[in-house]
Design an enzyme around this catalytic site. Structure first.
Site, PDB file in Angstrom:
ATOM      1  N   ASN A 113       0.835  -1.203   0.000  1.00 30.87           N
ATOM      2  CA  ASN A 113       0.000   0.000   0.000  1.00 30.87           C
ATOM      3  C   ASN A 113       0.865   1.245   0.000  1.00 30.87           C
ATOM      4  O   ASN A 113       0.505   2.251  -0.601  1.00 30.87           O
ATOM      5  CB  ASN A 113      -0.921   0.010   1.228  1.00 30.87           C
ATOM      6  N   LYS A 165       1.738  -7.423  11.312  1.00 32.42           N
ATOM      7  CA  LYS A 165       3.062  -6.809  11.511  1.00 32.42           C
ATOM      8  C   LYS A 165       3.533  -7.059  12.944  1.00 32.42           C
ATOM      9  O   LYS A 165       4.683  -7.446  13.179  1.00 32.42           O
ATOM     10  CB  LYS A 165       3.012  -5.299  11.239  1.00 32.42           C
TER      11      LYS A 165
END
Ligand code: ADP
Ligand code: MG
Length: 318
Positions: free
Chosen positions: A17, A281
């Site tokens: 992204n 993450k």
């Protein structure tokens, strides 16, 4: 000059992204410009003596590749999802590699750079295969979705929050990197490798025979597999926000500049990190530190140098 295996290694993961700026449509030139700007920082880091391995996401890019295949399906055969994954590794790797080569040459540095088409082994019995959760590719109207599911019985299509129907695919856990020995050989010789793009091409092992499987592996979890297998000292996950926040996007959001893994795990348990974005993450970072890694950072892609220097991003240690 290529840096040899004595130098500490950092694995950096670039967000798919983040390679597309907000409001951009994703033309080749737009993405190339973004990549080039990031690679100028990466080149500075390399020239300063840091050994690097680069991996990257492909969420928006594989979405676009699938649309190209689906729309052209009357003219040329549609490829399986895993082959589309290989396509995105190729063109994103090309952009990253060429930009980095140019930026290094500008600095008089001859460190070799190469992109590898990389496969990642997943487990056939992974529960994700029974419960596909990852939305991918184009949106369909109800009648399109109905027709498609008649033609291709294997597809799982589901209504996505009033925006139309979308394909759902499994997102299994990465087990091992098929080409890890080749990657290690290159990295040990001081080559900057770009590997496991998009989380890697998911494959199953069948009595020594390898086959692609329609799934999407989270690139942050694969970055952990890379960093752990190569005994990297640092895992840096670069994205489109400054780092990890508590109460993210609320009035009382709070930025974490330094955090220990135990506290971070507790915050994860309290639900601070969304499952499709910050969640993996944080999970990747916790696994890395549990598996012997020393330092992990999550930070804003455009501040890569400061993030690696410990001056920006969320710095996580055991
Ligand atoms: P990438 O392509 O880099 O993987 P993602 O969209 O998957 O990007 O993940 C980054 C996004 O995570 C941010 O843009 C932000 O909206 C979201 N996010 C969710 N929870 C948090 C949080 N607690 N702290 C920071 N960002 C968060
Ligand atoms: Mg992501």
């Amino acid at each position: 000059m290529p840096l040899s295996s004595g130098h500490p290694l950092a694995v950096i993961a670039l967000g798919g992204n983040a390679l597309l700026q907000r409001g951009e449509r994703g033309s080749f030139d737009e993405q190339y410009r973004n990549v080039r700007r990031i690679m100028s920082q990466v080149a500075d880091v390399i020239v300063n003596g840091q050994r690097l391995l680069i991996t990257h996401g492909n969420g928006p890019q594989i979405g676009a590749t699938l649309i190209r295949h689906e729309l052209a399906g009357q003219t040329v055969p549609v490829f399986p999802l895993y082959a589309c994954g290989a396509e995105t590794q190729g063109f994103l790797g090309y952009m990253i590699q060429q930009s980095l080569e140019s930026e290094l040459a500008k600095r008089g540095d001859d460190t070799p750079v190469v992109t590898l088409v990389t496969e990642v082994v997943v487990d056939r019995s992974d529960p994700a295969f029974k419960n596909p959760t990852k939305p991918i590719g184009p949106f369909y109207t109800e009648s399109q979705a109905h027709r498609l599911s008649m033609e291709r019985k294997e597809l799982v299509l589901k209504e996505d929050s009033g925006r139309g129907y979308r394909r759902l695919v499994p997102s299994p856990d990465p087990k091992s990197i098929q080409e890890v020995q080749a990657i290690r050989a290159l990295v040990d010789k001081g080559v900057v490798a770009i590997a496991c793009g998009g989380g890697g091409i998911p494959i199953l092992q069948d009595n020594g025979n390898l086959v692609g499987v329609d799934a999407v592996i989270d690139k942050d979890l694969t970055a952990e597999r890379l960093a752990t297998s190569l005994k990297a000292s640092t895992l840096a996950i670069m994205t489109d926000v400054d780092g990890v926040f508590l109460n993210y996007a609320r009035d009382d959001q709070h930025f974490l500049s330094h955090v220990g893994s135990q506290d971070l795990a507790r915050y994860a348990g309290e639900g601070h990190f969304a499952s499709g974005s910050m969640g993996p993450k944080v999970e990747a970072v916790l696994r890395f530190l549990r598996n012997g890694g020393r330092r992990a950072v999550i930070g804003y892609l455009e501040t890569l140098k400061d993030v690696l220097n410990g001056k920006a991003g969320t710095q996580i240690t055991n």
